[in-house]
Design an enzyme around this catalytic site. Structure first.
Site, PDB file in Angstrom:
ATOM      1  N   ALA A   1       1.079  -1.290   0.065  1.00 38.20           N
ATOM      2  CA  ALA A   1      -0.118  -0.070  -0.205  1.00 38.20           C
ATOM      3  C   ALA A   1       1.055   1.287   0.080  1.00 38.20           C
ATOM      4  O   ALA A   1       2.231   1.074   0.286  1.00 38.20           O
ATOM      5  CB  ALA A   1      -0.949   0.084   1.146  1.00 38.20           C
ATOM      6  N   ASN A   2       0.345   2.366  -0.438  1.00 34.86           N
ATOM      7  CA  ASN A   2       0.714   3.567   0.028  1.00 34.86           C
ATOM      8  C   ASN A   2       0.567   4.470   1.391  1.00 34.86           C
ATOM      9  O   ASN A   2      -0.704   4.093   1.644  1.00 34.86           O
ATOM     10  CB  ASN A   2       0.697   4.708  -1.416  1.00 34.86           C
ATOM     11  CG  ASN A   2       1.413   4.391  -2.659  1.00 34.86           C
ATOM     12  OD1 ASN A   2       2.293   3.326  -2.466  1.00 34.86           O
ATOM     13  ND2 ASN A   2       1.152   5.128  -3.425  1.00 34.86           N
ATOM     14  N   ARG A   3       1.064   5.430   1.628  1.00 39.62           N
ATOM     15  CA  ARG A   3       0.543   5.916   2.965  1.00 39.62           C
ATOM     16  C   ARG A   3      -0.336   6.939   2.431  1.00 39.62           C
ATOM     17  O   ARG A   3      -0.029   7.832   1.469  1.00 39.62           O
ATOM     18  CB  ARG A   3       1.803   6.724   3.469  1.00 39.62           C
ATOM     19  CG  ARG A   3       2.624   6.134   4.175  1.00 39.62           C
ATOM     20  CD  ARG A   3       3.621   6.940   5.136  1.00 39.62           C
ATOM     21  NE  ARG A   3       4.913   6.367   5.301  1.00 39.62           N
ATOM     22  CZ  ARG A   3       5.002   5.224   6.459  1.00 39.62           C
ATOM     23  NH1 ARG A   3       3.972   5.224   7.376  1.00 39.62           N
ATOM     24  NH2 ARG A   3       6.315   4.778   6.855  1.00 39.62           N
TER      25      ARG A   3
END
Ligand code: CTP
Ligand code: CA
Length: 226
Positions: free
Chosen positions: A33-35
């Site tokens: 995931a990305n932040r």
């Protein structure tokens, strides 16, 4: 009582917004995931609705509440996000705020991967579709296309390159290098990069960034063709 037609400068307009991260599964319990908290994208969707627009918010997994007056489509992966955006078109404008995971693993494991004598597994990564570029250069392009660029270095040069590469009218550039600490916070320092140049905004709340961006959308949206 008949529903009253929305009032405001964006009444009668449809705007698609992407927000939040995407999750790309590795196995049933793990993902890439990305932040992203979704705060900025959700604030923009809410501000567009307040300005009278019909808003479709395509959101990755977030824990914040849905903005009022917005139709929310929940997705998990980048490919699901692209499909949901395409299903939501046509639109007068689209704002791509989501922090899309650039890569996915091909064919997530059906069972949880166990630690074992074989050592850590290696993950083969494949590039995800670029949702902004697909829409910004595609046949059903909205009249106004806005992207974001989170950069840790060469902010304006990188944002300018994205403007051209992705077929966007405007890139909202923000500096996420160590020390600025904007990711996940409630404030944002952005610069608007367009063909006309760069407009650097002061440090603002994400709600205020949203309101100013909506004013920019109202200003830039071509008049409705009858
Ligand atoms: N974006 C998208 N789909 C992707 C990747 C990015 O729609 N698969 C959109 C983001 O929502 C954002 C813009 O493109 O509006 C820029 O995202 P960013 O991650 O900064 O750009 P990338 O092209 O992925 O380049 P890089 O991560 O290498 O800087
Ligand atoms: Ca990226």
């Amino acid at each position: 009582l008949a529903p009253t037609a929305a009032a405001g400068p964006l009444a009668g307009r449809h705007v698609v917004v992407t927000s939040g991260p995407t999750h790309e599964p590795i196995d049933p319990v793990r993902y890439i995931a990305n932040r992203s908290s979704g705060r900025q994208g959700h604030a923009i969707a809410g501000a567009l609705a307040e300005a009278g627009a019909r808003v479709t918010l395509v959101s990755g997994p977030v824990v914040i509440p849905d903005p009022a007056g917005v139709a929310v489509v929940r997705v998990e992966t980048a490919r699901e996000m692209l499909a949901a955006v395409e299903a939501a078109l046509p639109a007068d404008a689209a704002v791509f705020v989501a922090a899309v995971a650039d890569w996915r693993t091909e064919g997530a494991a059906v069972e949880k991967i166990k630690k074992g004598a074989g050592g850590p597994p290696s993950l083969a990564l494949f590039e995800n579709p670029d949702i902004l570029r697909t829409v910004g250069t595609g046949p059903r392009r909205p009249a106004l296309v806005i992207g974001f660029a989170a950069e840790t270095q060469d902010l304006l040069a990188n944002a300018g390159a994205k403007l051209a590469r992705k077929g966007a009218d405007l890139i909202v550039a923000n500096d996420v290098s160590a020390g600025t600490g904007v990711m996940g916070g409630t404030r944002n320092t952005v610069a608007l990069v367009s063909r006309e140049g760069v407009d650097a905004w002061p440090d603002l709340s994400k709600d205020e960034v949203a309101r100013r961006l909506v004013a920019e959308i109202v200003r830039r949206l071509p008049p409705e063709t009858p």
